[in-house]
Design a protein around this motif. Sequence first.
Motif, PDB file in Angstrom:
ATOM      1  N   TRP A  98       8.778  39.785  73.398  1.00 36.32           N
ATOM      2  CA  TRP A  98      10.116  40.366  73.518  1.00 36.32           C
ATOM      3  C   TRP A  98      11.080  39.336  74.101  1.00 36.32           C
ATOM      4  O   TRP A  98      11.738  39.585  75.112  1.00 36.32           O
ATOM      5  CB  TRP A  98      10.068  41.613  74.399  1.00 36.32           C
ATOM      6  N   ALA A  99      11.101  38.184  73.458  1.00 42.33           N
ATOM      7  CA  ALA A  99      11.881  37.082  74.026  1.00 42.33           C
ATOM      8  C   ALA A  99      13.346  37.449  74.196  1.00 42.33           C
ATOM      9  O   ALA A  99      13.974  37.113  75.201  1.00 42.33           O
ATOM     10  CB  ALA A  99      11.755  35.851  73.124  1.00 42.33           C
ATOM     11  N   GLY A 100      13.884  38.185  73.204  1.00 41.41           N
ATOM     12  CA  GLY A 100      15.304  38.541  73.280  1.00 41.41           C
ATOM     13  C   GLY A 100      15.607  39.382  74.496  1.00 41.41           C
ATOM     14  O   GLY A 100      16.504  39.064  75.286  1.00 41.41           O
ATOM     15  N   VAL A 101      14.811  40.435  74.650  1.00 43.00           N
ATOM     16  CA  VAL A 101      15.023  41.320  75.787  1.00 43.00           C
ATOM     17  C   VAL A 101      14.820  40.545  77.087  1.00 43.00           C
ATOM     18  O   VAL A 101      15.584  40.682  78.039  1.00 43.00           O
ATOM     19  CB  VAL A 101      14.030  42.507  75.724  1.00 43.00           C
ATOM     20  N   LEU A 127      17.765  38.532  77.863  1.00 45.05           N
ATOM     21  CA  LEU A 127      18.891  39.377  78.255  1.00 45.05           C
ATOM     22  C   LEU A 127      18.746  39.815  79.713  1.00 45.05           C
ATOM     23  O   LEU A 127      19.683  39.727  80.512  1.00 45.05           O
ATOM     24  CB  LEU A 127      18.937  40.600  77.335  1.00 45.05           C
ATOM     25  N   LEU A 128      17.524  40.264  80.049  1.00 46.55           N
ATOM     26  CA  LEU A 128      17.319  40.735  81.421  1.00 46.55           C
ATOM     27  C   LEU A 128      17.329  39.578  82.408  1.00 46.55           C
ATOM     28  O   LEU A 128      17.919  39.664  83.482  1.00 46.55           O
ATOM     29  CB  LEU A 128      15.978  41.481  81.519  1.00 46.55           C
ATOM     30  N   PHE A 129      16.647  38.480  81.990  1.00 52.67           N
ATOM     31  CA  PHE A 129      16.556  37.348  82.894  1.00 52.67           C
ATOM     32  C   PHE A 129      17.942  36.822  83.227  1.00 52.67           C
ATOM     33  O   PHE A 129      18.216  36.389  84.338  1.00 52.67           O
ATOM     34  CB  PHE A 129      15.707  36.248  82.266  1.00 52.67           C
ATOM     35  N   ASN A 130      18.842  36.911  82.268  1.00 46.55           N
ATOM     36  CA  ASN A 130      20.206  36.430  82.495  1.00 46.55           C
ATOM     37  C   ASN A 130      21.137  37.557  82.929  1.00 46.55           C
ATOM     38  O   ASN A 130      22.344  37.443  82.807  1.00 46.55           O
ATOM     39  CB  ASN A 130      20.745  35.735  81.259  1.00 46.55           C
ATOM     40  N   LYS A 131      20.551  38.630  83.394  1.00 47.19           N
ATOM     41  CA  LYS A 131      21.317  39.724  83.994  1.00 47.19           C
ATOM     42  C   LYS A 131      22.366  40.256  83.039  1.00 47.19           C
ATOM     43  O   LYS A 131      23.513  40.466  83.412  1.00 47.19           O
ATOM     44  CB  LYS A 131      21.987  39.268  85.292  1.00 47.19           C
ATOM     45  N   TYR A 132      21.972  40.440  81.770  1.00 45.72           N
ATOM     46  CA  TYR A 132      22.877  40.993  80.742  1.00 45.72           C
ATOM     47  C   TYR A 132      24.109  40.120  80.536  1.00 45.72           C
ATOM     48  O   TYR A 132      25.091  40.546  79.964  1.00 45.72           O
ATOM     49  CB  TYR A 132      23.337  42.407  81.093  1.00 45.72           C
ATOM     50  N   TYR A 133      24.084  38.918  81.039  1.00 51.68           N
ATOM     51  CA  TYR A 133      25.211  37.987  80.870  1.00 51.68           C
ATOM     52  C   TYR A 133      26.518  38.537  81.414  1.00 51.68           C
ATOM     53  O   TYR A 133      27.587  38.202  80.939  1.00 51.68           O
ATOM     54  CB  TYR A 133      25.386  37.602  79.394  1.00 51.68           C
ATOM     55  N   VAL A 134      26.414  39.434  82.381  1.00 48.90           N
ATOM     56  CA  VAL A 134      27.655  40.038  82.882  1.00 48.90           C
ATOM     57  C   VAL A 134      28.506  39.004  83.603  1.00 48.90           C
ATOM     58  O   VAL A 134      29.724  38.941  83.424  1.00 48.90           O
ATOM     59  CB  VAL A 134      27.344  41.214  83.817  1.00 48.90           C
ATOM     60  N   ASP A 135      27.856  38.158  84.405  1.00 50.01           N
ATOM     61  CA  ASP A 135      28.627  37.130  85.102  1.00 50.01           C
ATOM     62  C   ASP A 135      29.345  36.227  84.119  1.00 50.01           C
ATOM     63  O   ASP A 135      30.513  35.885  84.307  1.00 50.01           O
ATOM     64  CB  ASP A 135      27.704  36.294  85.996  1.00 50.01           C
TER      65      ASP A 135
END
Lengths: 492, 715
Positions: free
Chosen positions: B601-604, B607-615
Amino acid sequence: MPPGFSAADFYYILPELVLVAGALLVLVVDVLTSRQQRPLLGWVTIGVLLATMLTLLPFSDVDVLASRGLLAIDGFAFFFKLVFLLTALVTVLMSSSYLEVEGLRAGEYYFLILCATLGMMFMASGIDLVTIFIGLETMAVAFYILTGYLKPNRQSNEAAVKYFLLGAFSLGILLYGMSILYGLSGTTNLRELATVLATGEPSTLLIVAVVLVVSGIGFKIAAVPFHMWAPDVYEGAPTPITAFLSVGSKAASFAMLLRIFMEGLPFLAEVWQPMFWVLAVVTMTFGNLAALTQSNIKRMLAYSSIAHAGYILIGVVANSSRGVTALMIYLMLYVFMQLGAFAVVVMLRRRDVVGDELKDLSGLYFRYPVAACAMLFFMLSLGGIPPTAGFMGKFWLFSAAIESGYIWLAVIGVINSAISLYYYVRVVVFMWLREETLGSPIVASPAMALALTVALVGAVIFGVYPGPLFELAESSAQSLGGVITGVGVSSF
Amino acid sequence: MEIIWLIPLLPGIGAAVTGLFGIRFFSKAQTAFVACTSMALAALLSIYAFVQLLALPAEARVYFVVVAPWIPAIPLETAGGIGEFAVDWGFRLDPLSGMMILIVSGIGLLIHLYSTSYMHGESSGGYARFFCYLNLFCSFMLTLVLGSNFLVMFVGWEGVGLCSYLLIGFWYHKQSATDAGKKAFLVNRIGDWGFVLGIFLVFFTFGTIDFEEVMVSAAAMPIEAAGFGVISLICLLLFIGATGKSAQIPLYVWLPDAMEGPTPVSALIHAATMVTAGVYMVCRSATLFTHAPMVMTGVAIIGALTALMAASIGLLQTDIKRVLAYSTVSQLGYMFLATGVGAFGAAAFHLMTHAFFKALLFLGSGSVIHAMDEEQDMRAMGGLKLYMPVTFVTMLVGTLAIAGIPPFAGFFSKDEILFQTFLHNRALWVIAVLTAGMTSFYMFRLMAMTFYGKYRGPAWKSAAVGHDGADHHGADAGEDADDGHGTWHGPHESPAPMTGTLMALAIGAIVAGFVGIPAALGGSNAIEHFLEPSFVVSADHDVGEASGVALAGAGGEHEVSHGMELGLMILSIFVALGGLALAHRLYLKQPELAGAWKARWAGVHQLLFNKYYVDEMYQSTVVRGTMSGGRGLWRFDRRVVDGAVNGSSWLTLVSSWCSGLFDRYVVDGAVNLVGWSVSESSFSLRRIQTGLIQNYALTMLIGVFVFVSLYLLVG
């Protein structure tokens, strides 16, 4: 005892009598002590002022006419006398080390300060044009001498001569106006004036008289265009005297202004309100713009004090109980913040440093953090930044203006406050961000430390807890005869 | 209890003393003494006040103390005509604020004690500065919870914001710390904007900002069930304030970064006290919120989404403090979910238990970081339970509490929230249960990576070598070794003040839940009944028909059988155990599985590892937008304003040139004409005589002339 006088008349001017006796005492002590004992004189003067304050206290809720109706002993006078005595007190506290450094004689100096204070007190009490005028002269003559007190200093001499000449000139204008008023009404008593003249359409001559009186007082409060003397005189005078002049003299002149216009000429409000409106706007705008480019801190504070006269005039324009209250609060707060700022400047004066250039403040924070922080507070307060006393004062002035329907005046005032921040914050920039300049270390004598403390405590306390001051000012303002009480807030 | 105002004042005095004198003159011991004593006194006084409060009959448990008038009556316009804006320095002690002062002063005191040891490596000036900020923070936080009107609360609100900025950026030489401080401050400003507008609107609507009066007036107003009325707008604005302070979507981004501050700060501010201010404020305004059902729903949704989002980010973080930071955001989401469904008591209850176990976890992580020589990456830890048994056991307690394993504190409070949500909205309940599973997973993952398995950290010099090298330091070297500063001798248990604090908090994390044992388990849910008077308008006021619905959520409790409640409880225990089991499998038994899943699940994972890219999103929209806006303004400044200034200075120059001409030819000409003969003889006076003084007089005369002409010719 002359007819019409009674022992009670002397009781009502007890504080003034104590002050006169104290002033004479200072002269006597001066003769009896040697040069080494000079600091003693300062403390004697402090004692005299404190004693005067003590004798003043019983008059806080008295409201009588004394001396055959020449003097009004009321809450209004009480409040202003308190302002004058506090001003004199802080001035004397910051003077002793200054006199030491400049090598000035202390006896006459303190004597003259007390005389000026005496004049101010009569200006606040006077309810007769003649009494007011005599008070004004007593104060002014003392100030002429004090301004030139640095005898070897050319600037000081020049300032004294200028102040004297222009002062005489402006007094001429004022007296001309007063004499017309007398000619029209046949009385010099302000309350009688109000009843005699209040009938019918105001005559041309009456309007001319009002313009002349406004101009004469405009000189005293340094309102543009009658301000020309102020920067030169403030710069040339000994620094503590500059402080005294910019606070005490101004406050006394506002007391006189309120007495004359609210007690004597309330029915002419339509004539003098627009005049003061123009004066207020021109004065604060000019004062702030001119202050922007000053590099001499005394001159900068001089222009800033001109600007403040403009703000204070807003309270007059409002012509309501709230306006007067706001004006009085502002004056009281102005005492603390302006004198505090000057105390720091006085402290910078050492044997080898004149200390009145902006660059002399460089790196002050690293040499004397307490003084720098105090100065920061005074600057923010003068600029009107929220938790400080200055903010509260301006808040009330502007809200009084809005309440009386002068929304534009308040807007202009706020814009001016914003402009003024530039030069106030510049002082802070120098204190924190510039390299240190050399010079002997800065030391605060005990009296100076006390002066700073009084100013700081006043500015802090009334900033966060203005309740008691507000109540005092409000009840004092009520006693001013002509104030239109309970102005409708519907215009808001 | 006339002296509750002393409770916030005491730490304030402590801050003043350490700030004014401590930084220059105090030794570390003196600083610690002043700071801890002031907090201890505040804590004792809080306990005393609380006991006094308990002694009162349940419906009369409220004190109002007005210390002094603050803002005298200023006439301002309100919806009902001109109102008087008068504010007192008023304090209010009721069950809710009583509970809060116990938490703030109690946990505050423990964290002060912990810090005396944790911050030992600072210089004595820095040490005093730290305790000054810490004391000041407690002072403001206590003001916030004790204030009896919105403005006093706002003083505390802004004060804790300031202290938070100072404390996050405490190590100001570290760029990342100062950046995090600024970020927290700016993001909080956005929330404060909403809060201030909310206060304005409260005053405009009700003519007062006193909590009691506002709530009484609000209770008499109809519930805005159908539309979005003024109360809804007030609540929305207040909630914006709460999202800033309590790190909710979309303003949560500052909290994880705030971990740059010293760890005790994270524990005190970003776990136990300041971030709960938003929850407290919403609870305090319970009557307002119950009158705005639409906003309530919004609050619940935001809370649930924040809980889920933060928990999912927490799944993959590797920095031990960041895991805890996201867990805090997630738990705060739970609290807002509870307020959103009307279960204010459950929210406050969870706030209380969370304060214990989250402070414990943060301080435990601080102990670990301390032991690992400032290492925060869990990938470089492992097997630490051998080296630091006390920290391990206490953190295990905290983990069990937050995961919701009975009988630890978190179980009772979290379950109450889940149950109330279940009654209110099943979809939100599903999210909440999902979050509970994630919580359990990431917490046991944290435990596994830190304390179990093999040690993965750097090698260290043996103690003997260290001492050889530092023999001439004598006692200093020994002290250094104790503190973990100086030469690092490998992971070690922390000194007594730190472990003592951990143990005290662990006891709290075990027992704090017992005050709220639900009826289904044979308890009486004492805490919620205790707190209830704070959320409804007191009975002696004329409250109208609206008060009946004030606690709709709590009222629903009796509609469902205890069996149902027990079933839900067992379900949530299984969910928690599931999270535990998964973490155990992925990080202890079959670590290779974690890698495989990551690839699958590399994509997920990204996404999670990068905190949904919110910053990154904020960076490219808000920050960049602001910056380019700023640059635009700068250009405007350069071209237009400076142009205007330059133009005006040019005008000034020209006009002064003109006036110079005027001066020279007209004024001086006239003066010279008159005074020419005199000027020769009075050379020495010339400076004054022919100088500016005539100009001055002339200006005055012109002024008089202009005014007279205006009146005579125009008017």
